[in-house]
Each structure stands twice: as structure tokens, then as C-alpha cells.
Scaffold this motif. Sequence first.
Motif, PDB file in Angstrom:
ATOM      1  N   LEU A  20       0.833  -1.197   0.000  1.00  0.00           N
ATOM      2  CA  LEU A  20       0.000   0.000   0.000  1.00  0.00           C
ATOM      3  C   LEU A  20       0.869   1.249   0.000  1.00  0.00           C
ATOM      4  O   LEU A  20       1.960   1.254   0.582  1.00  0.00           O
ATOM      5  CB  LEU A  20      -0.906   0.005   1.234  1.00  0.00           C
ATOM      6  CG  LEU A  20      -1.887  -1.179   1.354  1.00  0.00           C
ATOM      7  CD1 LEU A  20      -2.699  -1.048   2.630  1.00  0.00           C
ATOM      8  CD2 LEU A  20      -2.788  -1.267   0.135  1.00  0.00           C
ATOM      9  N   PRO A  21       0.415   2.317  -0.632  1.00  0.00           N
ATOM     10  CA  PRO A  21       1.214   3.551  -0.662  1.00  0.00           C
ATOM     11  C   PRO A  21       1.377   4.146   0.738  1.00  0.00           C
ATOM     12  O   PRO A  21       0.494   4.015   1.601  1.00  0.00           O
ATOM     13  CB  PRO A  21       0.390   4.470  -1.576  1.00  0.00           C
ATOM     14  CG  PRO A  21      -0.999   3.930  -1.520  1.00  0.00           C
ATOM     15  CD  PRO A  21      -0.848   2.454  -1.369  1.00  0.00           C
ATOM     16  N   HIS A  22       2.526   4.777   0.955  1.00  0.00           N
ATOM     17  CA  HIS A  22       2.885   5.481   2.198  1.00  0.00           C
ATOM     18  C   HIS A  22       3.223   4.536   3.342  1.00  0.00           C
ATOM     19  O   HIS A  22       3.626   5.009   4.407  1.00  0.00           O
ATOM     20  CB  HIS A  22       1.772   6.442   2.642  1.00  0.00           C
ATOM     21  CG  HIS A  22       1.394   7.448   1.601  1.00  0.00           C
ATOM     22  ND1 HIS A  22       2.260   8.407   1.138  1.00  0.00           N
ATOM     23  CD2 HIS A  22       0.222   7.623   0.912  1.00  0.00           C
ATOM     24  CE1 HIS A  22       1.649   9.144   0.222  1.00  0.00           C
ATOM     25  NE2 HIS A  22       0.419   8.687   0.060  1.00  0.00           N
ATOM     26  N   ILE A  79       6.632   1.688   9.671  1.00  0.00           N
ATOM     27  CA  ILE A  79       5.195   1.775   9.973  1.00  0.00           C
ATOM     28  C   ILE A  79       4.584   0.391  10.150  1.00  0.00           C
ATOM     29  O   ILE A  79       3.830   0.142  11.097  1.00  0.00           O
ATOM     30  CB  ILE A  79       4.475   2.574   8.873  1.00  0.00           C
ATOM     31  CG1 ILE A  79       4.869   4.054   8.948  1.00  0.00           C
ATOM     32  CG2 ILE A  79       2.956   2.413   8.988  1.00  0.00           C
ATOM     33  CD1 ILE A  79       4.302   4.901   7.829  1.00  0.00           C
ATOM     34  N   VAL A  80       4.899  -0.541   9.240  1.00  0.00           N
ATOM     35  CA  VAL A  80       4.285  -1.873   9.343  1.00  0.00           C
ATOM     36  C   VAL A  80       4.816  -2.621  10.569  1.00  0.00           C
ATOM     37  O   VAL A  80       4.092  -3.424  11.178  1.00  0.00           O
ATOM     38  CB  VAL A  80       4.524  -2.691   8.050  1.00  0.00           C
ATOM     39  CG1 VAL A  80       3.844  -2.035   6.867  1.00  0.00           C
ATOM     40  CG2 VAL A  80       6.002  -2.899   7.776  1.00  0.00           C
ATOM     41  N   ASP A  81       6.069  -2.370  10.945  1.00  0.00           N
ATOM     42  CA  ASP A  81       6.582  -2.982  12.177  1.00  0.00           C
ATOM     43  C   ASP A  81       5.831  -2.450  13.397  1.00  0.00           C
ATOM     44  O   ASP A  81       5.518  -3.208  14.333  1.00  0.00           O
ATOM     45  CB  ASP A  81       8.076  -2.710  12.316  1.00  0.00           C
ATOM     46  CG  ASP A  81       8.918  -3.585  11.389  1.00  0.00           C
ATOM     47  OD1 ASP A  81       8.398  -4.619  10.928  1.00  0.00           O
ATOM     48  OD2 ASP A  81      10.080  -3.225  11.122  1.00  0.00           O
ATOM     49  N   GLU A  82       5.539  -1.153  13.410  1.00  0.00           N
ATOM     50  CA  GLU A  82       4.788  -0.564  14.517  1.00  0.00           C
ATOM     51  C   GLU A  82       3.362  -1.105  14.556  1.00  0.00           C
ATOM     52  O   GLU A  82       2.812  -1.358  15.636  1.00  0.00           O
ATOM     53  CB  GLU A  82       4.772   0.959  14.380  1.00  0.00           C
ATOM     54  CG  GLU A  82       6.069   1.637  14.762  1.00  0.00           C
ATOM     55  CD  GLU A  82       6.369   1.485  16.251  1.00  0.00           C
ATOM     56  OE1 GLU A  82       5.423   1.526  17.065  1.00  0.00           O
ATOM     57  OE2 GLU A  82       7.555   1.307  16.600  1.00  0.00           O
ATOM     58  N   ILE A  83       2.758  -1.281  13.400  1.00  0.00           N
ATOM     59  CA  ILE A  83       1.390  -1.818  13.359  1.00  0.00           C
ATOM     60  C   ILE A  83       1.360  -3.241  13.910  1.00  0.00           C
ATOM     61  O   ILE A  83       0.464  -3.614  14.675  1.00  0.00           O
ATOM     62  CB  ILE A  83       0.840  -1.763  11.920  1.00  0.00           C
ATOM     63  CG1 ILE A  83       0.574  -0.311  11.517  1.00  0.00           C
ATOM     64  CG2 ILE A  83      -0.428  -2.597  11.786  1.00  0.00           C
ATOM     65  CD1 ILE A  83       0.097  -0.152  10.080  1.00  0.00           C
ATOM     66  N   ALA A 125      -6.586   4.156  14.407  1.00  0.00           N
ATOM     67  CA  ALA A 125      -5.790   4.199  15.631  1.00  0.00           C
ATOM     68  C   ALA A 125      -4.436   3.533  15.421  1.00  0.00           C
ATOM     69  O   ALA A 125      -3.395   4.058  15.864  1.00  0.00           O
ATOM     70  CB  ALA A 125      -6.556   3.511  16.762  1.00  0.00           C
ATOM     71  N   LEU A 126      -4.410   2.385  14.750  1.00  0.00           N
ATOM     72  CA  LEU A 126      -3.145   1.711  14.476  1.00  0.00           C
ATOM     73  C   LEU A 126      -2.257   2.556  13.571  1.00  0.00           C
ATOM     74  O   LEU A 126      -1.037   2.643  13.782  1.00  0.00           O
ATOM     75  CB  LEU A 126      -3.413   0.350  13.820  1.00  0.00           C
ATOM     76  CG  LEU A 126      -3.949  -0.761  14.724  1.00  0.00           C
ATOM     77  CD1 LEU A 126      -4.292  -1.992  13.899  1.00  0.00           C
ATOM     78  CD2 LEU A 126      -2.917  -1.117  15.783  1.00  0.00           C
ATOM     79  N   ALA A 127      -2.844   3.174  12.543  1.00  0.00           N
ATOM     80  CA  ALA A 127      -2.060   3.986  11.617  1.00  0.00           C
ATOM     81  C   ALA A 127      -1.471   5.206  12.311  1.00  0.00           C
ATOM     82  O   ALA A 127      -0.294   5.546  12.116  1.00  0.00           O
ATOM     83  CB  ALA A 127      -2.934   4.409  10.436  1.00  0.00           C
ATOM     84  N   GLN A 128      -2.275   5.874  13.142  1.00  0.00           N
ATOM     85  CA  GLN A 128      -1.778   7.066  13.832  1.00  0.00           C
ATOM     86  C   GLN A 128      -0.684   6.700  14.826  1.00  0.00           C
ATOM     87  O   GLN A 128       0.310   7.422  14.973  1.00  0.00           O
ATOM     88  CB  GLN A 128      -2.936   7.758  14.540  1.00  0.00           C
ATOM     89  CG  GLN A 128      -3.899   8.465  13.600  1.00  0.00           C
ATOM     90  CD  GLN A 128      -5.037   9.151  14.341  1.00  0.00           C
ATOM     91  OE1 GLN A 128      -5.266   8.896  15.528  1.00  0.00           O
ATOM     92  NE2 GLN A 128      -5.762  10.009  13.631  1.00  0.00           N
ATOM     93  N   ALA A 129      -0.841   5.585  15.516  1.00  0.00           N
ATOM     94  CA  ALA A 129       0.181   5.166  16.462  1.00  0.00           C
ATOM     95  C   ALA A 129       1.488   4.822  15.760  1.00  0.00           C
ATOM     96  O   ALA A 129       2.571   4.957  16.348  1.00  0.00           O
ATOM     97  CB  ALA A 129      -0.318   3.963  17.268  1.00  0.00           C
TER      98      ALA A 129
END
Length: 644
Positions: free
Chosen positions: A393-395, A400-404, A429-433
Motif C-alpha cells: 500500500l502507498p505510504h 510503519i508496518v513494524d509498529e502496526i 488508531a493503528l495507523a496514527q500510532a
Amino acid sequence: MSSDYNYDTDAQFFPFFVLTVTSLITLPLTYSLLRAPSSQVASSSKASQITSTYQPDNVDIIDSQRAKQKRKDLHLKSILTAAVGWSIMAYMVYLMVVTARSVPEIWNPYDILDISMSAQEKDINRRYRKLSLTMHPDKREPNAALNETAESVNNQWVEIVKAYKALTDEEVRNNYIMYGNPDGKQSTSFGIALPQFIVAEGSGKYVLLIYGALLGIGLPWLVGSWWYGMRNQTKEKILVTSAGNMFREYSPNMDGGDVVAAISSATEFKDILSGTKADAGLGKLENKLRSSEACNTAMLSKDKKKLVNTEDPERRKTLALLWAYLARVPLDDANLEAEKFELAPTAQRLSEAFTSIALAHGFTAPVFASWRFAQSITQAVSPGKDGAPLLQLPHFTITIVDEIRRNSKQRKHMTVQSFMALPPEQRQALAQAAGLTNDRLRAAESVARQLPLLKVEKAFFKVQGEKYIIPSSLVQLVVKARFIPPGTTQIPPVNEKDLLDIDPADGDIKAQKIEPEENPVPLAYAPYFARDRAPRWHVFLGDNRQGRIAVPPFTFAAFDKKPFDPETGKPTFEVVTLKMQFQAPPQVGEYKFTMHLVCDSYVGFDFKQEVVLNIEDASKGLEVDSDDDISEPDEGEFLILSFP
């Protein structure tokens, strides 16, 4: 006997020569260009694109490499050469039509004496005496009005005498019969299809030298190179040496990293990294890989050992660049970045050839590893178990994916469909975190809702026109599925009639011959891949107990129904039909298989399900009730497999 060289002074036969030579080059070249294109190229030419405004880092380098790959696919040099060849051939044909050709006259004594061929000797003597009274130079004055001169009058009389002797003198007659000339054997004449102006003023030897080089060296070399190039490639259009190298790298228990190493042995990469590119920047490249946390996570210890132990600098650089591409490692060097993105399309094409090698051995593990490498190289995602599907997915970045994953408390990375299945508030919420803004999340969700996720609705085995599946019959595995992109809401229910597969009536020949439509899906959304790619789906049956392929894969790039509306790009939810036909086992019994559905362009879109094939005794095929409709059997007579 002397030799006489005659040039084509009026350029009457020169077009024939040029047409012949040009056709020897143009016709084979045109044939190679007009051969049926691959399904990948054919589908790409019809497919639409997934809309997105996202532009990755180094987008200018990726776009330049994409344009370069398109030029390669179009074979611009070959097309231009063929166009020039056909233009020359057309012009030569035009010259052949409009050029007036003078036909050399055949010396004929009967025409000269103006008598018939059946004339007797007395008729010949009489005619000769009559002509001597009017045509002899002593009795004939040149007619100035007819541009006659004393020399032309004398020449005419000489021809008359030759004709008379050819018909009355035995020796002269024999010369005429044997050599076509009353004077006997003449000098040998060589015709050269060159206008005289080309060889005028002493330049003839140079022109002949050029012709000799073209016809004796250039043309054989060109035809030989074309033929050798055709013979030097496999049916997958890779070099035979590359196929041999990858074959030696094959093993029954391969994973994604092993496939990367095997493909790096291909000779095609040496052409890309030839000359000064062979080992330029290799030290800097390896330092970048060692310092990259993403690359250290993507590469297993055995993969790192293979890189370190590779002595060939070109292969070592190829292997390092492939891992840098898969781990999305920034190289901070324009030349290295260009090479990184240039290698990916070649690696993807080579993965198809490696899949053929793996299929020939029949083990499922190398086949899956090869397909997953194709997915990874398309999406620039690690081919290992830690590969993150959300990177498609873009961006979405590796951080980011590790944090998710960490915040969602899952052991494995989430797939696109599992992420999009979350409630909108939880996704946000997951994306913002993880550090992803709302605007970028909406852009990613927009792309996710356009991805062609194929959901199987029903599958069953059948034999066309029969109620039962008997030993050694031709069985069809019919798969009914719909394209439902991740995150799609308001999905209409399936029409049960669409899940049937009704055979045409026995006498309906017209219906049996109707070819299904071919509707492609949008081109793969792959912003890092410097080439347009049409997704394909592979369906095959595997035997998990033995780890082998039971029925080889059938490949689908287009479908009988339109998966997406070409104007809006939204899914149509039409049920598409996939069929694969194979021969049933020769013994009666119950056979358990695993049906695999693999997409070669997206990570995490694969599907598998256990299926059972029941083979009945052949005597059951003879038990037909008179009220039954054989051509349209009831579904209850088949093994029906439904999937949620």
C-alpha cells in the motif's frame, strides 16, 4: 575464349537484386516480430490501471527505467529496421513495374531473310538472289531520310550473307545449331546487376569489394546471429546458459532467499552490469546492506553467507542489488539506484523460467518459493516469512508496518485484507500510532479497495456430459470465484445460478464452439517495479503428504466476466469461472488434494483448500435413468466444495 562483363546500364535488373537481398533480412525479422505475443504482454495492452497519486522515492529513476523497459518490449530497433526494409522492398517493386525492360533479340536467319521456317533450299537461294539485287552495297545508296549510312548498309548485307550461309552452308549451319551464332562459340558474358554509373571512372573494384563484404560476410553474419540467437534461448526467452546455471542451483527444499541466489546466477545480469558497471560501487553497496536493519531482517544467515562467499563480482553485485531492492534499502547513489530498479524486471522474467524448472521436478516448495519471489520482486517486499504485505500500500514503510504489528500484538505481519477488515476506528488508531497521517491512510485505503483479491465461492469436480467420475476420465476442476477487493462493503449475495456449470446440449454445436470472453484485471499496482505487469493466477492440485504437485498449474490472466467496471474501476462482483482439466486416476477410490490458488503479483492473496475427488466404478456410468438429463446433471451427483 574471352570474358565479357556487362553492366545493367539502364538499371533494369538492379531492383530484382536489391529486393532479393533486402527480403533475406526483412522477412525473418518481420516473422520474429509478428509471432504471437505472450499472454503477459497481450493482457497488459488491454488492462486498465489502479489510480493513485502516490509517488515513491526516486520516482524519476523508476520512471526512466520504466520507459527503458517499454522500449525493450516494443523492440524499436527491430521495428525500425523492418520498416526500412519493407520500404525499400516496396520501392524496388515499384521500379520493377514502371521500368521498361529491353529484351535482347535472338539471332534468327529466317527473320533476316524474311522467309518461313518451312522454306526449301531452292526458296532460300531464290530469296537470296532477290535480296542481292536490292540490298547489296554496290547496288544500294544510303537513304538519308532513314538515317542510313554506308556502314549501316554494309552491316545489313553482312547479316544477310550470314543468314544465307547458316541455312545453306553445312559448317555454318552446325555453328548456328550448336552455339546459336554462325561464327561459332562466342566469348563468355557475365551480367552484373549494377548500373554502369556506379562502377564508372575506375571505382568498380571498390564497389565490388563492398558487395563482396556485404554478401560474403555481412549477410551470413546477420542471418547467423539471428538464427543463433533463436537457438540460444529457451521458450521462456532466457539464455540457455542462464537456464543451466539456475538448474544447478535448484534443490527440493528452497525458500525465497535460495531463489534470489539462484536467479542471480543468470547471464542476463552480466549484460546489464557489463564493462565498468561490473563491480563499481560494490563496496558501498555492501556497506549499505550491512547497516540496514530491514535488510538484516530480510536476509537469513545463509543468505548473507551466500553473498559473502560469491567470488564473481558481477554476480555478487547482482545479488546485493536484488536484496537492496527487496528490502527497499536507500543507496544514496544515482547509478546504484538506477541499476537496482533496472534489475527487477529481468529478475521477474527469470523467475518464470525458474518456475518451469521447479515444475519439471514436481516438488511444491521450490514452486511456491519461485512464485513468492515473483510477488516480492513485483512489490519490492522481502520474500521470506517476515515479508510485510502492507508494504504494497502507498505510504506504508517498513517502520510503519513494524509498529502496526507491534501495536496489534500479532506474531506475523497483517495482510492487506486483514488490515482492511478491521473497523475504521481501529485502522485509524493503528495507523496514527505508527506515524501514518489520516490523509495518507485514506490514500492507502483507496488503493486497497482497487486491488484484485480473488475470493473462491465454490469449487467442484465434474466430467462434462456425465453424472459420475470414473477411472481415467477427463475431469474438470471448476472454480467459481469473485473479485472482492479488501475493505469492500455492501457486497451483493451470490446468485446461486452463477455457481452452476451447465453443459451445452449435445446437438448445440454453436454453443459448444463459443469462445469465452477475455477480460483482464487492472495492471498490478507496483510503484517500485519499473515495468507494467498484468497479474496472473495459477491453480493447481498438490499432494501435501508427499510434498509434490499432483496436477500441474493452469494459469489465468483474463476471465470470462468483467471483474471491474472499465469506467468506474469498481468491482462488478460477477462470478468468474476457472477450469482446469486433467485425467482422473486409473483406480476407484477417494483422493485427497490441496487446491492452491496463487497470484504472482500480490503478496498475501494466495488461497488453499482441501478437496476430495471420488472416483466411481465404471459400471456406474452405465446406470442411466431414462428420465435423467445427461447433458445437464444435478449438482448433487458431483462432489461440491463450498468455501466461506
